[in-house]
Design a protein around this motif. Structure first.
Motif, mmCIF file in Angstrom:
data_model
loop_
_atom_site.group_PDB
_atom_site.id
_atom_site.type_symbol
_atom_site.label_atom_id
_atom_site.label_comp_id
_atom_site.label_asym_id
_atom_site.label_seq_id
_atom_site.Cartn_x
_atom_site.Cartn_y
_atom_site.Cartn_z
ATOM 1 N N GLY A 118 46.011 -27.467 88.262
ATOM 2 C CA GLY A 118 45.580 -28.700 88.895
ATOM 3 C C GLY A 118 44.873 -28.518 90.214
ATOM 4 N N ALA A 119 44.566 -27.244 90.629
ATOM 5 C CA ALA A 119 43.896 -27.012 91.902
ATOM 6 C C ALA A 119 42.471 -27.546 91.853
ATOM 7 N N CYS A 120 41.962 -27.979 93.026
ATOM 8 C CA CYS A 120 40.629 -28.586 93.102
ATOM 9 C C CYS A 120 39.558 -27.508 93.099
ATOM 10 N N LEU A 121 38.535 -27.690 92.281
ATOM 11 C CA LEU A 121 37.391 -26.797 92.236
ATOM 12 C C LEU A 121 36.140 -27.632 92.484
ATOM 13 N N ALA A 122 35.585 -27.550 93.711
ATOM 14 C CA ALA A 122 34.400 -28.329 94.053
ATOM 15 C C ALA A 122 33.161 -27.628 93.504
ATOM 16 N N SER A 123 32.277 -28.406 92.896
ATOM 17 C CA SER A 123 31.047 -27.842 92.355
ATOM 18 C C SER A 123 30.102 -27.470 93.487
ATOM 19 N N THR A 124 29.243 -26.493 93.245
ATOM 20 C CA THR A 124 28.257 -26.079 94.227
ATOM 21 C C THR A 124 26.872 -26.083 93.608
ATOM 22 N N PRO A 125 25.833 -26.463 94.350
ATOM 23 C CA PRO A 125 25.948 -27.019 95.691
ATOM 24 C C PRO A 125 26.528 -28.424 95.667
#
Length: 222
Positions: free
Chosen positions: A55-62
Protein backbone atom coordinates in the motif's frame (compact mmCIF):
# COMPACT_ATOMS: atom_id res chain seq x y z
CA UNK A 1 104.29 -61.81 -8.33
CA UNK A 2 101.68 -61.68 -5.69
CA UNK A 3 99.43 -58.55 -5.23
CA UNK A 4 97.53 -58.16 -2.05
CA UNK A 5 94.40 -55.86 -2.07
CA UNK A 6 92.61 -54.76 1.09
CA UNK A 7 88.85 -54.16 0.66
CA UNK A 8 87.36 -51.85 3.31
CA UNK A 9 84.42 -53.17 5.24
CA UNK A 10 80.95 -52.06 4.00
CA UNK A 11 79.24 -49.27 5.96
CA UNK A 12 76.25 -50.27 7.92
CA UNK A 13 73.03 -48.46 6.92
CA UNK A 14 71.33 -46.40 9.55
CA UNK A 15 67.84 -47.58 10.40
CA UNK A 16 65.00 -45.08 10.77
CA UNK A 17 61.72 -45.87 12.31
CA UNK A 18 58.81 -45.55 9.88
CA UNK A 19 56.77 -42.45 10.66
CA UNK A 20 53.22 -42.84 11.78
CA UNK A 21 50.34 -40.47 10.97
CA UNK A 22 46.91 -40.09 12.45
CA UNK A 23 44.14 -41.64 10.30
CA UNK A 24 42.71 -38.20 9.47
CA UNK A 25 45.87 -37.35 7.51
CA UNK A 26 45.82 -40.43 5.31
CA UNK A 27 43.83 -40.11 2.07
CA UNK A 28 41.93 -43.24 1.16
CA UNK A 29 41.98 -42.24 -2.50
CA UNK A 30 45.73 -42.44 -3.05
CA UNK A 31 47.29 -43.54 0.28
CA UNK A 32 48.90 -40.10 0.30
CA UNK A 33 49.84 -38.17 3.37
CA UNK A 34 47.85 -34.97 3.71
CA UNK A 35 49.93 -32.00 4.84
CA UNK A 36 47.02 -30.43 6.71
CA UNK A 37 43.92 -31.70 8.34
CA UNK A 38 40.92 -30.43 6.35
CA UNK A 39 38.28 -28.52 8.17
CA UNK A 40 34.78 -27.41 7.20
CA UNK A 41 34.48 -23.86 5.74
CA UNK A 42 31.38 -21.75 6.16
CA UNK A 43 30.68 -19.03 3.56
CA UNK A 44 28.14 -16.36 4.43
CA UNK A 45 26.53 -14.13 1.76
CA UNK A 46 24.51 -11.08 2.72
CA UNK A 47 21.84 -9.91 0.28
CA UNK A 48 20.29 -6.48 0.86
CA UNK A 49 16.84 -5.90 -0.59
CA UNK A 50 14.46 -2.96 -0.31
CA UNK A 51 10.92 -4.09 0.28
CA UNK A 52 8.17 -1.59 -0.37
CA UNK A 53 5.46 -1.92 2.27
CA UNK A 54 2.10 -2.99 0.99
CA UNK A 55 0.00 0.00 0.00
CA UNK A 56 3.01 2.37 -0.14
CA UNK A 57 2.60 5.48 -2.34
CA UNK A 58 4.37 5.50 -5.70
CA UNK A 59 4.21 8.94 -7.36
CA UNK A 60 4.49 8.93 -11.14
CA UNK A 61 7.28 10.89 -12.80
CA UNK A 62 7.40 13.49 -14.06
CA UNK A 63 4.76 14.81 -11.70
CA UNK A 64 4.08 17.83 -13.92
CA UNK A 65 3.36 16.86 -17.51
CA UNK A 66 4.50 19.10 -20.38
CA UNK A 67 6.22 21.39 -17.89
CA UNK A 68 8.51 22.76 -20.61
CA UNK A 69 5.63 23.22 -23.09
CA UNK A 70 7.80 21.32 -25.55
CA UNK A 71 4.76 19.78 -27.25
CA UNK A 72 3.86 23.20 -28.60
CA UNK A 73 0.40 22.88 -27.02
CA UNK A 74 -1.01 23.60 -23.56
CA UNK A 75 -2.47 20.20 -22.71
CA UNK A 76 -2.77 18.84 -20.07
CA UNK A 77 -2.61 22.39 -18.67
CA UNK A 78 -5.93 24.20 -18.30
CA UNK A 79 -6.32 27.91 -18.93
CA UNK A 80 -8.71 30.31 -17.17
CA UNK A 81 -8.88 33.93 -18.30
CA UNK A 82 -10.32 36.72 -16.16
CA UNK A 83 -11.12 39.23 -18.85
CA UNK A 84 -10.21 42.92 -18.45
CA UNK A 85 -13.02 45.10 -17.08
CA UNK A 86 -13.66 46.75 -20.43
CA UNK A 87 -14.74 44.26 -23.15
CA UNK A 88 -12.96 46.36 -25.76
CA UNK A 89 -9.65 45.26 -24.27
CA UNK A 90 -10.27 41.53 -24.66
CA UNK A 91 -8.88 41.47 -28.18
CA UNK A 92 -5.55 42.74 -26.93
CA UNK A 93 -5.05 39.96 -24.38
CA UNK A 94 -3.21 36.99 -25.89
CA UNK A 95 -2.17 33.78 -24.16
CA UNK A 96 -0.62 30.53 -25.34
CA UNK A 97 2.63 28.73 -26.15
CA UNK A 98 5.26 30.85 -27.87
CA UNK A 99 8.99 31.25 -28.47
CA UNK A 100 11.65 31.47 -27.26
CA UNK A 101 11.73 29.66 -23.95
CA UNK A 102 14.07 29.72 -20.98
CA UNK A 103 17.70 28.76 -21.51
CA UNK A 104 17.40 28.70 -25.26
CA UNK A 105 14.50 26.24 -25.37
CA UNK A 106 12.01 26.58 -28.18
CA UNK A 107 8.76 26.93 -26.24
CA UNK A 108 7.25 28.66 -23.22
CA UNK A 109 3.84 29.75 -21.97
CA UNK A 110 3.27 33.48 -22.53
CA UNK A 111 0.68 36.10 -21.58
CA UNK A 112 0.56 39.48 -23.32
CA UNK A 113 -1.64 42.42 -22.43
CA UNK A 114 -0.93 44.85 -25.24
CA UNK A 115 -3.69 47.29 -24.28
CA UNK A 116 -2.42 48.00 -20.75
CA UNK A 117 -5.73 47.02 -19.19
CA UNK A 118 -6.43 48.22 -15.70
CA UNK A 119 -6.71 44.64 -14.42
CA UNK A 120 -5.57 41.33 -15.89
CA UNK A 121 -5.66 37.88 -14.32
CA UNK A 122 -4.83 34.66 -16.12
CA UNK A 123 -4.66 31.29 -14.37
CA UNK A 124 -2.81 28.25 -15.69
CA UNK A 125 -3.47 25.01 -13.81
CA UNK A 126 -2.84 21.28 -13.93
CA UNK A 127 -5.04 18.93 -11.94
CA UNK A 128 -4.71 15.39 -10.61
CA UNK A 129 -0.95 15.50 -10.07
CA UNK A 130 0.10 12.29 -8.32
CA UNK A 131 1.71 12.97 -4.94
CA UNK A 132 2.11 11.04 -1.70
CA UNK A 133 0.34 12.21 1.44
CA UNK A 134 2.83 13.56 3.97
CA UNK A 135 5.75 13.70 1.51
CA UNK A 136 7.57 16.99 0.94
CA UNK A 137 7.89 18.39 -2.58
CA UNK A 138 9.72 21.24 -4.30
CA UNK A 139 8.22 23.39 -7.04
CA UNK A 140 10.65 24.99 -9.49
CA UNK A 141 10.20 27.01 -12.68
CA UNK A 142 11.55 29.94 -14.69
CA UNK A 143 9.51 33.04 -15.47
CA UNK A 144 9.79 36.61 -16.68
CA UNK A 145 7.72 39.80 -16.40
CA UNK A 146 8.08 42.92 -18.52
CA UNK A 147 6.03 46.09 -18.59
CA UNK A 148 5.74 49.04 -20.93
CA UNK A 149 7.59 51.34 -18.55
CA UNK A 150 10.61 48.98 -18.35
CA UNK A 151 10.91 49.56 -14.61
CA UNK A 152 10.13 47.32 -11.63
CA UNK A 153 6.45 47.49 -10.72
CA UNK A 154 4.82 46.47 -7.43
CA UNK A 155 1.55 45.89 -9.35
CA UNK A 156 2.64 42.88 -11.40
CA UNK A 157 2.62 39.38 -9.94
CA UNK A 158 3.22 35.69 -10.56
CA UNK A 159 1.65 33.56 -7.83
CA UNK A 160 1.92 29.78 -7.46
CA UNK A 161 -0.62 27.67 -5.55
CA UNK A 162 -0.96 23.99 -4.69
CA UNK A 163 -4.46 22.99 -3.67
CA UNK A 164 -5.27 26.65 -3.08
CA UNK A 165 -2.29 27.31 -0.80
CA UNK A 166 0.27 29.92 -1.90
CA UNK A 167 3.74 28.32 -2.13
CA UNK A 168 5.72 30.80 -4.26
CA UNK A 169 5.44 34.37 -5.55
CA UNK A 170 7.41 36.87 -7.57
CA UNK A 171 8.93 40.02 -6.11
CA UNK A 172 8.20 43.57 -7.21
CA UNK A 173 11.77 43.88 -8.49
CA UNK A 174 11.23 40.87 -10.78
CA UNK A 175 9.30 43.02 -13.28
CA UNK A 176 12.07 43.91 -15.72
CA UNK A 177 12.56 44.61 -19.35
CA UNK A 178 12.56 44.61 -22.09
CA UNK A 179 14.74 42.69 -22.88
CA UNK A 180 13.37 39.52 -21.31
CA UNK A 181 15.17 38.27 -18.20
CA UNK A 182 14.31 34.71 -17.09
CA UNK A 183 14.31 34.28 -13.31
CA UNK A 184 13.94 31.22 -11.02
CA UNK A 185 10.78 30.71 -8.99
CA UNK A 186 10.71 28.05 -6.25
CA UNK A 187 8.61 26.86 -3.34
CA UNK A 188 7.85 23.78 -1.25
CA UNK A 189 4.73 22.00 -0.06
CA UNK A 190 3.61 18.78 1.63
CA UNK A 191 1.32 16.39 -0.18
CA UNK A 192 -2.08 16.34 1.45
CA UNK A 193 -3.65 13.43 -0.43
CA UNK A 194 -3.06 11.22 -3.42
CA UNK A 195 -3.54 14.06 -5.91
CA UNK A 196 -2.85 17.78 -6.09
CA UNK A 197 -3.77 20.77 -8.24
CA UNK A 198 -1.04 23.19 -9.32
CA UNK A 199 -2.11 26.72 -10.30
CA UNK A 200 -0.04 29.65 -11.56
CA UNK A 201 -1.68 33.09 -11.65
CA UNK A 202 -0.46 36.06 -13.69
CA UNK A 203 -1.90 39.32 -12.34
CA UNK A 204 -1.47 43.01 -13.14
CA UNK A 205 -3.47 45.69 -11.32
CA UNK A 206 -2.61 48.83 -13.25
CA UNK A 207 -2.31 50.16 -16.80
CA UNK A 208 1.12 48.72 -17.47
CA UNK A 209 1.08 46.76 -20.71
CA UNK A 210 2.53 43.57 -19.21
CA UNK A 211 4.03 40.42 -20.69
CA UNK A 212 4.79 37.22 -18.77
CA UNK A 213 6.53 33.96 -19.59
CA UNK A 214 6.66 30.59 -17.80
CA UNK A 215 8.88 27.59 -18.54
CA UNK A 216 10.68 24.56 -17.00
CA UNK A 217 7.91 23.77 -14.50
CA UNK A 218 8.94 20.84 -12.30
CA UNK A 219 7.74 19.29 -9.05
CA UNK A 220 10.18 16.89 -7.41
CA UNK A 221 10.35 14.95 -4.17
CA UNK A 222 12.58 16.54 -1.53
Amino acid sequence: MTVTTTVPAAKKKRQFAAPTYPPARVSSACSCILTAIPSATTVQTTVTATVKPAGACLASTPIVKNGDFGTGALGPWELTRVQPPLPDYEQYLSVGVGSPGSGGSNKAFTVKDDAASSYVEVKLSQQNLTVCAGSRYKFAAHFYMTDAEAIPSPQTYVLVYVDGELIASSQASDAMGPPVVWLPLTGTFVGGSGTATLSVKFIATDYLGVEWGLDDVVISNV
